[in-house]
Design a protein around this motif. Structure first.
Motif, PDB file in Angstrom:
ATOM      1  N   ALA A  77       1.063  -1.020  -0.453  1.00  0.00           N
ATOM      2  CA  ALA A  77       0.248  -0.048  -0.249  1.00  0.00           C
ATOM      3  C   ALA A  77       0.722   1.574   0.351  1.00  0.00           C
ATOM      4  N   GLY A  78       0.801   2.379   0.176  1.00  0.00           N
ATOM      5  CA  GLY A  78       1.492   3.597   0.696  1.00  0.00           C
ATOM      6  C   GLY A  78       2.678   2.890   1.077  1.00  0.00           C
ATOM      7  N   LEU A  79       2.988   2.379   1.889  1.00  0.00           N
ATOM      8  CA  LEU A  79       4.666   2.377   2.259  1.00  0.00           C
ATOM      9  C   LEU A  79       5.422   1.850   0.959  1.00  0.00           C
ATOM     10  N   SER A  80       4.876   1.244  -0.350  1.00  0.00           N
ATOM     11  CA  SER A  80       5.499   1.260  -1.208  1.00  0.00           C
ATOM     12  C   SER A  80       6.078   2.079  -2.188  1.00  0.00           C
ATOM     13  N   PHE A  81       5.950   3.178  -1.934  1.00  0.00           N
ATOM     14  CA  PHE A  81       6.523   4.463  -2.001  1.00  0.00           C
ATOM     15  C   PHE A  81       7.626   5.212  -1.199  1.00  0.00           C
ATOM     16  N   THR A  82       7.847   4.800  -0.047  1.00  0.00           N
ATOM     17  CA  THR A  82       8.148   5.712   0.833  1.00  0.00           C
ATOM     18  C   THR A  82       9.725   4.726   2.383  1.00  0.00           C
ATOM     19  N   SER A  83       8.369   2.598   2.097  1.00  0.00           N
ATOM     20  CA  SER A  83       9.612   2.826   3.264  1.00  0.00           C
ATOM     21  C   SER A  83      11.014   1.677   2.816  1.00  0.00           C
ATOM     22  N   ILE A  84      11.738   2.288   3.105  1.00  0.00           N
ATOM     23  CA  ILE A  84      13.203   1.336   2.415  1.00  0.00           C
ATOM     24  C   ILE A  84      13.845   0.265   3.740  1.00  0.00           C
ATOM     25  N   ALA A  85      13.181   0.681   4.544  1.00  0.00           N
ATOM     26  CA  ALA A  85      13.219  -0.353   5.690  1.00  0.00           C
ATOM     27  C   ALA A  85      12.049  -1.916   5.214  1.00  0.00           C
ATOM     28  N   LEU A  86      11.587  -1.846   4.733  1.00  0.00           N
ATOM     29  CA  LEU A  86      10.752  -3.102   3.860  1.00  0.00           C
ATOM     30  C   LEU A  86      11.126  -3.324   3.074  1.00  0.00           C
ATOM     31  N   LEU A  87      12.219  -2.368   2.181  1.00  0.00           N
ATOM     32  CA  LEU A  87      12.878  -2.864   0.648  1.00  0.00           C
ATOM     33  C   LEU A  87      13.576  -3.731   1.176  1.00  0.00           C
ATOM     34  N   ASP A  88      14.364  -3.361   2.624  1.00  0.00           N
ATOM     35  CA  ASP A  88      15.018  -3.740   2.930  1.00  0.00           C
ATOM     36  C   ASP A  88      15.722  -5.456   3.537  1.00  0.00           C
ATOM     37  N   ALA A  89      14.253  -5.371   4.201  1.00  0.00           N
ATOM     38  CA  ALA A  89      13.841  -6.857   4.501  1.00  0.00           C
ATOM     39  C   ALA A  89      13.334  -7.681   3.703  1.00  0.00           C
ATOM     40  N   LEU A  90      13.063  -7.460   2.529  1.00  0.00           N
ATOM     41  CA  LEU A  90      12.559  -8.124   1.447  1.00  0.00           C
ATOM     42  C   LEU A  90      13.686  -8.370   0.659  1.00  0.00           C
ATOM     43  N   LYS A  91      14.655  -7.792   0.553  1.00  0.00           N
ATOM     44  CA  LYS A  91      15.782  -8.132  -0.046  1.00  0.00           C
ATOM     45  C   LYS A  91      16.276  -9.260   1.089  1.00  0.00           C
ATOM     46  N   MET A  92      16.519  -9.199   1.791  1.00  0.00           N
ATOM     47  CA  MET A  92      16.958 -10.446   3.042  1.00  0.00           C
ATOM     48  C   MET A  92      16.279 -11.342   2.742  1.00  0.00           C
ATOM     49  N   PHE A  93      15.477 -12.052   2.000  1.00  0.00           N
ATOM     50  CA  PHE A  93      14.255 -12.970   1.968  1.00  0.00           C
ATOM     51  C   PHE A  93      14.682 -13.461   0.369  1.00  0.00           C
ATOM     52  N   ASP A  94      15.487 -14.857   0.412  1.00  0.00           N
ATOM     53  CA  ASP A  94      16.009 -15.536  -0.474  1.00  0.00           C
ATOM     54  C   ASP A  94      14.455 -15.634  -1.610  1.00  0.00           C
ATOM     55  N   GLY A  95      13.394 -16.075  -0.944  1.00  0.00           N
ATOM     56  CA  GLY A  95      12.825 -17.171  -1.892  1.00  0.00           C
ATOM     57  C   GLY A  95      12.050 -15.639  -3.071  1.00  0.00           C
ATOM     58  N   PRO A  96      10.774 -16.152  -3.389  1.00  0.00           N
ATOM     59  CA  PRO A  96      10.644 -15.591  -4.928  1.00  0.00           C
ATOM     60  C   PRO A  96       8.969 -14.579  -3.800  1.00  0.00           C
ATOM     61  N   LYS A  97       9.295 -13.346  -4.144  1.00  0.00           N
ATOM     62  CA  LYS A  97       8.682 -12.325  -4.074  1.00  0.00           C
ATOM     63  C   LYS A  97       8.015 -11.431  -5.068  1.00  0.00           C
ATOM     64  N   ILE A  98       6.530 -11.340  -4.587  1.00  0.00           N
ATOM     65  CA  ILE A  98       5.601 -11.093  -5.973  1.00  0.00           C
ATOM     66  C   ILE A  98       4.615  -9.649  -4.964  1.00  0.00           C
ATOM     67  N   GLU A  99       4.902  -8.455  -5.731  1.00  0.00           N
ATOM     68  CA  GLU A  99       4.722  -6.958  -4.882  1.00  0.00           C
ATOM     69  C   GLU A  99       2.714  -7.360  -5.676  1.00  0.00           C
ATOM     70  N   VAL A 100       2.354  -6.638  -5.303  1.00  0.00           N
ATOM     71  CA  VAL A 100       0.715  -6.340  -6.039  1.00  0.00           C
ATOM     72  C   VAL A 100       0.146  -5.289  -5.235  1.00  0.00           C
ATOM     73  N   HIS A 101      -0.537  -4.268  -6.373  1.00  0.00           N
ATOM     74  CA  HIS A 101      -1.391  -3.887  -6.123  1.00  0.00           C
ATOM     75  C   HIS A 101      -2.552  -3.779  -6.939  1.00  0.00           C
ATOM     76  N   LEU A 102      -3.615  -3.266  -5.964  1.00  0.00           N
ATOM     77  CA  LEU A 102      -5.412  -3.639  -6.601  1.00  0.00           C
ATOM     78  C   LEU A 102      -5.652  -2.897  -7.677  1.00  0.00           C
ATOM     79  N   SER A 103      -4.967  -1.699  -8.085  1.00  0.00           N
ATOM     80  CA  SER A 103      -4.850  -0.518  -8.535  1.00  0.00           C
ATOM     81  C   SER A 103      -4.186  -0.358  -9.717  1.00  0.00           C
ATOM     82  N   ASN A 104      -3.825   0.534 -10.498  1.00  0.00           N
ATOM     83  CA  ASN A 104      -2.956   0.274 -11.936  1.00  0.00           C
ATOM     84  C   ASN A 104      -2.205   1.928 -10.701  1.00  0.00           C
ATOM     85  N   ILE A 105      -0.983   1.536 -10.562  1.00  0.00           N
ATOM     86  CA  ILE A 105      -0.883   2.768  -9.948  1.00  0.00           C
ATOM     87  C   ILE A 105      -0.096   3.642 -10.566  1.00  0.00           C
ATOM     88  N   HIS A 106       0.218   3.053 -12.196  1.00  0.00           N
ATOM     89  CA  HIS A 106       0.392   3.845 -13.618  1.00  0.00           C
ATOM     90  C   HIS A 106       0.011   4.833 -13.745  1.00  0.00           C
TER      91      HIS A 106
END
Length: 152
Positions: A77-106
């Motif tokens: 959600a809104g943390l997509s655009f602001t959270s370096i902490a969440l980005l760094d945590a996800l980088k440490m997860f070795d399995g597959p990661k899929i980001e989902v947004h209900l709306s077309n953010i573009h």
């Protein structure tokens, strides 16, 4: 026993169905969770579906996933655009990661065009509503099947 797919949902997604239905649709998060449980069963998998309005809690969930999950589907959600902490945590997860947004953010205001989380994701699904979660389950299932074949 297979590890579950962690499906993590960020701030304000607990209000789906009420909040800006013209953007996010009328389905509730509980209904999306039910759809995900059913889709994962089709593949002999399980999901651990969670939501938090707090950045640190989501980071903790990703950390838990390092040992407990086969993959992560995340709608930050809104943390997509602001959270370096969440980005760094996800980088440490070795399995597959899929980001989902209900709306077309573009298609939305420019502030929504650049997701930090996308830099750690194997794939991004945006604009397909709740179906995006189900397609993300398909992607995780495909990734994990290929990983298992590669380990043989």
């Amino acid at each position: 026993m297979h590890k579950p797919i962690f499906i993590l949902n960020g701030p304000n997604l607990n209000l789906l169905g009420e909040r800006e239905p013209e953007i996010y649709g009328t389905e509730t998060l509980a209904e999306i969770s039910h759809r995900c449980v059913e889709r994962s069963k089709h593949h002999g998998m399980t999901v651990d579906f969670r939501q938090s309005n707090y950045e640190g809690t989501l980071v903790d969930y990703v950390h838990e996933g390092r040992e407990q999950a086969c993959g992560i589907i995340i709608n930050p959600a809104g943390l997509s655009f602001t959270s370096i902490a969440l980005l760094d945590a996800l980088k440490m997860f070795d399995g597959p990661k899929i980001e989902v947004h209900l709306s077309n953010i573009h298609q939305r205001a420019e502030i929504y065009h650049r997701s930090l989380v996308s830099k750690a994701a194997n794939g991004v699904i945006a604009g397909l509503g709740a179906l995006g979660y189900e397609l993300a389950i398909e992607a995780i299932q495909t990734f994990t099947r290929h990983q298992m074949r590669g380990a043989e």
